[in-house]
Enzyme design. Structure first.
Site, PDB file in Angstrom:
ATOM      1  N   CYS A  67      12.412  13.363  -7.021  1.00 46.91           N
ATOM      2  CA  CYS A  67      12.915  14.216  -8.096  1.00 46.91           C
ATOM      3  C   CYS A  67      13.664  13.353  -9.114  1.00 46.91           C
ATOM      4  O   CYS A  67      14.596  12.624  -8.770  1.00 46.91           O
ATOM      5  CB  CYS A  67      13.867  15.274  -7.514  1.00 46.91           C
ATOM      6  SG  CYS A  67      14.566  16.369  -8.774  1.00 46.91           S
TER       7      CYS A  67
ATOM      8  N   ASN B 185       0.829  -1.204   0.000  1.00 47.81           N
ATOM      9  CA  ASN B 185       0.000   0.000   0.000  1.00 47.81           C
ATOM     10  C   ASN B 185       0.865   1.256   0.000  1.00 47.81           C
ATOM     11  O   ASN B 185       1.931   1.295   0.625  1.00 47.81           O
ATOM     12  CB  ASN B 185      -0.911   0.021   1.233  1.00 47.81           C
ATOM     13  CG  ASN B 185      -1.839  -1.193   1.275  1.00 47.81           C
ATOM     14  OD1 ASN B 185      -2.094  -1.810   0.240  1.00 47.81           O
ATOM     15  ND2 ASN B 185      -2.304  -1.548   2.444  1.00 47.81           N
TER      16      ASN B 185
ATOM     17  N   HIS C 230       5.953  -0.621  -2.607  1.00 50.40           N
ATOM     18  CA  HIS C 230       5.453   0.088  -3.801  1.00 50.40           C
ATOM     19  C   HIS C 230       5.544   1.597  -3.645  1.00 50.40           C
ATOM     20  O   HIS C 230       4.939   2.340  -4.426  1.00 50.40           O
ATOM     21  CB  HIS C 230       4.011  -0.333  -4.105  1.00 50.40           C
ATOM     22  CG  HIS C 230       3.903  -1.743  -4.607  1.00 50.40           C
ATOM     23  ND1 HIS C 230       2.703  -2.419  -4.669  1.00 50.40           N
ATOM     24  CD2 HIS C 230       4.842  -2.605  -5.059  1.00 50.40           C
ATOM     25  CE1 HIS C 230       2.918  -3.644  -5.145  1.00 50.40           C
ATOM     26  NE2 HIS C 230       4.208  -3.777  -5.376  1.00 50.40           N
TER      27      HIS C 230
END
Ligand code: APR
Length: 242
Positions: free
Chosen positions: A124, A99, A116
């Site tokens: 960046c 999640n 994930h």
């Protein structure tokens, strides 16, 4: 639930998926009405989608970020039970979550891997810095670290990209006595293969889900029902109160 055969000095690895956050008010992906029934993965959750239409991808995650920060979206009893297990189990407890919400974090989970990525962080593509990000992310937003513009993306792993901290996860699976999968459909790899890794290392395996996942036949034991019921009962049983 029958008693889990695990010694107090054995480590526990817990994989969680969108189902653990469902009762906190967040959508799952593949249940009826889930996120992937409303938008295509290819349009919002791949590097190609971001290169093709960054504004659309950024808008998709802006909506999910706003939803997560809405009033009333809080960790639930399942998140809290896993924190209690971490604090009271004598050996290591590692939570690996698929999640990108921060509900495990807000509940107080310390030993936690977001394989994930995290919705409330920005990365960046110029300097690589990962920064907290709680607002919308316009295309021309400036990187908080290097001030470059037009280089920010959500710190989220898209389809086709390598999940995070895989070496640490596989090492934990190789050394655990119990592997528990909570609230995941077992359809997305590498997470869906973790149960095989755990079994080959001799761990016991348990699935706690609303209904049998695709990986259900691989688990020695399973309890089906809502996570806010099954997870606290599992933890109470393991800590000797059930
Ligand atoms: N309690 C427990 N389990 C639940 C609940 C609940 N209240 N509600 C739903 N579930 C279960 C469903 O039965 C389903 O098996 O949660 C699972 C959710 O499955 P998915 O929607 O496929 O979510 P998940 O398995 O986390 O998806 C894995 O796929 O799209 C990618 O990156 C995304 O991390 C995600 C990954």
């Amino acid at each position: 639930m029958k008693a889990i055969d695990i010694e107090p000095d054995e480590r526990i690895v817990i994989l969680t998926g969108a189902g653990i956050s469902k009762e906190s008010g967040l959508d799952t992906f593949r249940c009826a009405g889930g996120l992937w029934s409303k938008v295509r993965i290819e349009d919002v959750a791949t590097p190609e989608a971001y290169a093709r239409d960054p504004a659309r991808v950024l808008g998709f995650y802006d909506a999910r970020r706003r939803g997560l920060l809405e009033q009333g979206v809080e960790p639930n009893a399942a998140h809290r039970a896993l924190v209690e297990l971490e604090r009271r189990w004598p050996a290591e407890v590692l939570v690996v979550t698929q999640n990108i919400d921060d509900l495990h974090d807000r509940a107080g989970q310390g030993n936690l891997i977001h394989m994930h990525g995290e919705l409330l962080k920005a990365r960046c593509t110029s300097c690589g810095a990962v920064s907290p990000w709680l607002t919308d992310m316009p295309r021309e937003a400036a990187c908080p670290a290097c001030a470059a513009r037009g280089t920010l993306r959500p710190h989220v792993v898209w389809f086709g990209e390598m999940p995070l901290e895989m070496d640490r996860i596989y090492a934990a699976l190789a050394g655990c006595g119990l592997f528990v999968s909570i609230g995941t459909s077992g359809q997305v790899y590498p997470a869906a293969g973790f149960v095989r890794e755990a079994r080959s290392a001799g761990a016991r395996t348990l699935e706690l889900n609303l209904d049998p996942s695709d990986g259900a036949p691989l688990f020695e034991d399973a309890v089906y029902g809502p996570a806010t019921e099954t997870v606290p009962a599992f933890v109470a049983g393991l800590l000797g109160r059930g």
